[in-house]
Design a protein around this motif. Sequence first.
Motif, PDB file in Angstrom:
ATOM      1  N   ALA A  16       0.818  -1.209   0.000  1.00 25.09           N
ATOM      2  CA  ALA A  16       0.000   0.000   0.000  1.00 25.09           C
ATOM      3  C   ALA A  16       0.854   1.263   0.000  1.00 25.09           C
ATOM      4  CB  ALA A  16      -0.927   0.002   1.214  1.00 25.09           C
ATOM      5  N   THR A  17       2.108   1.142   0.443  1.00 22.13           N
ATOM      6  CA  THR A  17       2.981   2.307   0.552  1.00 22.13           C
ATOM      7  C   THR A  17       4.276   2.071  -0.217  1.00 22.13           C
ATOM      8  OG1 THR A  17       4.102   1.463   2.513  1.00 22.13           O
ATOM      9  CG2 THR A  17       2.102   2.792   2.880  1.00 22.13           C
ATOM     10  N   TYR A  18       5.029   3.140  -0.378  1.00 20.32           N
ATOM     11  CA  TYR A  18       6.342   3.049  -1.024  1.00 20.32           C
ATOM     12  C   TYR A  18       7.223   2.043  -0.282  1.00 20.32           C
ATOM     13  CZ  TYR A  18      11.068   4.376  -2.354  1.00 20.32           C
ATOM     14  OH  TYR A  18      12.377   4.347  -2.764  1.00 20.32           O
ATOM     15  N   GLU A  19       7.245   2.140   1.050  1.00 20.44           N
ATOM     16  CA  GLU A  19       8.086   1.258   1.853  1.00 20.44           C
ATOM     17  C   GLU A  19       7.720  -0.208   1.661  1.00 20.44           C
ATOM     18  OE1 GLU A  19       6.582   4.031   2.989  1.00 20.44           O
ATOM     19  OE2 GLU A  19       8.333   5.306   3.318  1.00 20.44           O
ATOM     20  N   GLU A  20       6.423  -0.505   1.589  1.00 18.86           N
ATOM     21  CA  GLU A  20       5.984  -1.885   1.381  1.00 18.86           C
ATOM     22  C   GLU A  20       6.362  -2.392  -0.003  1.00 18.86           C
ATOM     23  OE1 GLU A  20       1.814  -1.948   2.281  1.00 18.86           O
ATOM     24  OE2 GLU A  20       2.147  -1.659   4.426  1.00 18.86           O
ATOM     25  N   SER A  21       6.292  -1.519  -1.003  1.00 20.60           N
ATOM     26  CA  SER A  21       6.678  -1.952  -2.349  1.00 20.60           C
ATOM     27  C   SER A  21       8.184  -2.208  -2.420  1.00 20.60           C
ATOM     28  CB  SER A  21       6.241  -0.936  -3.407  1.00 20.60           C
ATOM     29  OG  SER A  21       6.971   0.272  -3.292  1.00 20.60           O
ATOM     30  N   MET A  22       8.976  -1.408  -1.714  1.00 22.82           N
ATOM     31  CA  MET A  22      10.423  -1.626  -1.686  1.00 22.82           C
ATOM     32  C   MET A  22      10.765  -2.933  -0.972  1.00 22.82           C
ATOM     33  SD  MET A  22      11.708   0.682  -3.488  1.00 22.82           S
ATOM     34  CE  MET A  22      13.417   0.369  -3.141  1.00 22.82           C
ATOM     35  N   ALA A  23      10.042  -3.241   0.102  1.00 25.25           N
ATOM     36  CA  ALA A  23      10.265  -4.507   0.806  1.00 25.25           C
ATOM     37  C   ALA A  23       9.938  -5.686  -0.107  1.00 25.25           C
ATOM     38  CB  ALA A  23       9.423  -4.555   2.078  1.00 25.25           C
ATOM     39  N   ALA A  24       8.876  -5.568  -0.876  1.00 25.10           N
ATOM     40  CA  ALA A  24       8.508  -6.630  -1.818  1.00 25.10           C
ATOM     41  C   ALA A  24       9.566  -6.781  -2.905  1.00 25.10           C
ATOM     42  CB  ALA A  24       7.146  -6.341  -2.431  1.00 25.10           C
ATOM     43  N   ALA A  25      10.153  -5.679  -3.324  1.00 25.83           N
ATOM     44  CA  ALA A  25      11.182  -5.727  -4.369  1.00 25.83           C
ATOM     45  C   ALA A  25      12.431  -6.442  -3.876  1.00 25.83           C
ATOM     46  CB  ALA A  25      11.529  -4.314  -4.813  1.00 25.83           C
ATOM     47  N   GLU A  26      12.708  -6.378  -2.601  1.00 24.07           N
ATOM     48  CA  GLU A  26      13.895  -7.024  -2.046  1.00 24.07           C
ATOM     49  C   GLU A  26      13.743  -8.533  -1.941  1.00 24.07           C
ATOM     50  OE1 GLU A  26      16.931  -5.840  -1.242  1.00 24.07           O
ATOM     51  OE2 GLU A  26      16.302  -3.955  -2.140  1.00 24.07           O
ATOM     52  N   LYS A  27      12.540  -9.050  -1.827  1.00 27.13           N
ATOM     53  CA  LYS A  27      12.333 -10.487  -1.636  1.00 27.13           C
ATOM     54  C   LYS A  27      12.871 -11.328  -2.789  1.00 27.13           C
ATOM     55  CE  LYS A  27       8.591 -10.118   1.620  1.00 27.13           C
ATOM     56  NZ  LYS A  27       7.174 -10.364   1.893  1.00 27.13           N
ATOM     57  N   PRO A  28      12.541 -11.024  -4.043  1.00 28.40           N
ATOM     58  CA  PRO A  28      13.090 -11.852  -5.135  1.00 28.40           C
ATOM     59  C   PRO A  28      14.604 -11.769  -5.212  1.00 28.40           C
ATOM     60  CG  PRO A  28      11.243 -10.579  -5.938  1.00 28.40           C
ATOM     61  CD  PRO A  28      11.576 -10.071  -4.553  1.00 28.40           C
ATOM     62  N   ARG A  29      15.160 -10.632  -4.841  1.00 32.26           N
ATOM     63  CA  ARG A  29      16.604 -10.458  -4.915  1.00 32.26           C
ATOM     64  C   ARG A  29      17.311 -11.458  -4.003  1.00 32.26           C
ATOM     65  NH1 ARG A  29      18.971  -4.617  -3.976  1.00 32.26           N
ATOM     66  NH2 ARG A  29      17.755  -4.275  -5.840  1.00 32.26           N
ATOM     67  N   ALA A  30      16.730 -11.750  -2.867  1.00 31.58           N
ATOM     68  CA  ALA A  30      17.347 -12.686  -1.936  1.00 31.58           C
ATOM     69  C   ALA A  30      17.360 -14.102  -2.499  1.00 31.58           C
ATOM     70  CB  ALA A  30      16.606 -12.660  -0.604  1.00 31.58           C
ATOM     71  N   ARG A  31      16.407 -14.437  -3.358  1.00 33.58           N
ATOM     72  CA  ARG A  31      16.334 -15.783  -3.934  1.00 33.58           C
ATOM     73  C   ARG A  31      17.110 -15.904  -5.239  1.00 33.58           C
ATOM     74  NH1 ARG A  31      10.515 -15.238  -2.721  1.00 33.58           N
ATOM     75  NH2 ARG A  31      10.352 -14.658  -4.885  1.00 33.58           N
ATOM     76  N   ARG A  32      17.474 -14.783  -5.838  1.00 29.40           N
ATOM     77  CA  ARG A  32      18.122 -14.792  -7.138  1.00 29.40           C
ATOM     78  C   ARG A  32      19.566 -15.293  -7.016  1.00 29.40           C
ATOM     79  NH1 ARG A  32      17.757  -9.239  -9.060  1.00 29.40           N
ATOM     80  NH2 ARG A  32      15.556  -9.731  -9.069  1.00 29.40           N
ATOM     81  N   VAL A  33      19.947 -16.156  -7.916  1.00 34.86           N
ATOM     82  CA  VAL A  33      21.311 -16.662  -7.953  1.00 34.86           C
ATOM     83  C   VAL A  33      21.957 -16.147  -9.224  1.00 34.86           C
ATOM     84  CG1 VAL A  33      22.767 -18.710  -8.083  1.00 34.86           C
ATOM     85  CG2 VAL A  33      20.707 -18.723  -6.669  1.00 34.86           C
ATOM     86  N   ILE A  34      23.066 -15.509  -9.069  1.00 34.01           N
ATOM     87  CA  ILE A  34      23.784 -14.971 -10.224  1.00 34.01           C
ATOM     88  C   ILE A  34      25.090 -15.742 -10.344  1.00 34.01           C
ATOM     89  CG2 ILE A  34      24.875 -12.945 -11.239  1.00 34.01           C
ATOM     90  CD1 ILE A  34      22.918 -11.255  -9.567  1.00 34.01           C
ATOM     91  N   ARG A  35      25.334 -16.262 -11.535  1.00 33.36           N
ATOM     92  CA  ARG A  35      26.563 -17.000 -11.768  1.00 33.36           C
ATOM     93  C   ARG A  35      27.492 -16.160 -12.621  1.00 33.36           C
ATOM     94  NH1 ARG A  35      24.517 -23.055 -13.254  1.00 33.36           N
ATOM     95  NH2 ARG A  35      23.403 -23.411 -11.317  1.00 33.36           N
ATOM     96  N   PHE A  36      28.736 -16.118 -12.220  1.00 34.24           N
ATOM     97  CA  PHE A  36      29.748 -15.416 -12.990  1.00 34.24           C
ATOM     98  C   PHE A  36      30.734 -16.444 -13.520  1.00 34.24           C
ATOM     99  CE2 PHE A  36      28.206 -12.324  -9.966  1.00 34.24           C
ATOM    100  CZ  PHE A  36      28.038 -11.205 -10.752  1.00 34.24           C
ATOM    101  N   CYS A  37      31.125 -16.270 -14.750  1.00 38.09           N
ATOM    102  CA  CYS A  37      32.088 -17.186 -15.362  1.00 38.09           C
ATOM    103  C   CYS A  37      33.335 -16.405 -15.726  1.00 38.09           C
ATOM    104  CB  CYS A  37      31.524 -17.798 -16.636  1.00 38.09           C
ATOM    105  SG  CYS A  37      30.139 -18.866 -16.320  1.00 38.09           S
ATOM    106  N   ARG A  38      34.441 -17.072 -15.593  1.00 34.80           N
ATOM    107  CA  ARG A  38      35.692 -16.466 -16.023  1.00 34.80           C
ATOM    108  C   ARG A  38      36.467 -17.544 -16.747  1.00 34.80           C
ATOM    109  NH1 ARG A  38      39.996 -14.555 -11.716  1.00 34.80           N
ATOM    110  NH2 ARG A  38      39.601 -16.711 -11.133  1.00 34.80           N
ATOM    111  N   THR A  39      36.809 -17.277 -17.958  1.00 33.07           N
ATOM    112  CA  THR A  39      37.597 -18.261 -18.694  1.00 33.07           C
ATOM    113  C   THR A  39      39.063 -17.960 -18.464  1.00 33.07           C
ATOM    114  OG1 THR A  39      37.472 -16.900 -20.676  1.00 33.07           O
ATOM    115  CG2 THR A  39      35.858 -18.660 -20.475  1.00 33.07           C
TER     116      THR A  39
END
Length: 63
Positions: free
Chosen positions: A28-51
């Motif tokens: 309902a508020t800016y703060e709540e939308s920002m909290a929701a935006a952070e949730k997927p980030r915690a589950r996201r896995v980023i892989r970096f490759c270096r040859t």
Amino acid sequence: MIYLAHSVPEAFAERLAAKGAQVVRAGATYEESMAAAEKPRARRVIRFCRTVPGRATRNCPCG
């Protein structure tokens, strides 16, 4: 992906979507939308490759 509170006018969300953004309504508020935006980030896995010349790379998602 842009998270917007439900209180943000729909016209603004539509303008963002018209520019290609994926708009997600959360909270309902800016703060709540920002909290929701952070949730997927915690589950996201980023892989970096270096040859490294002369060495094989195991389990590299890019080949």
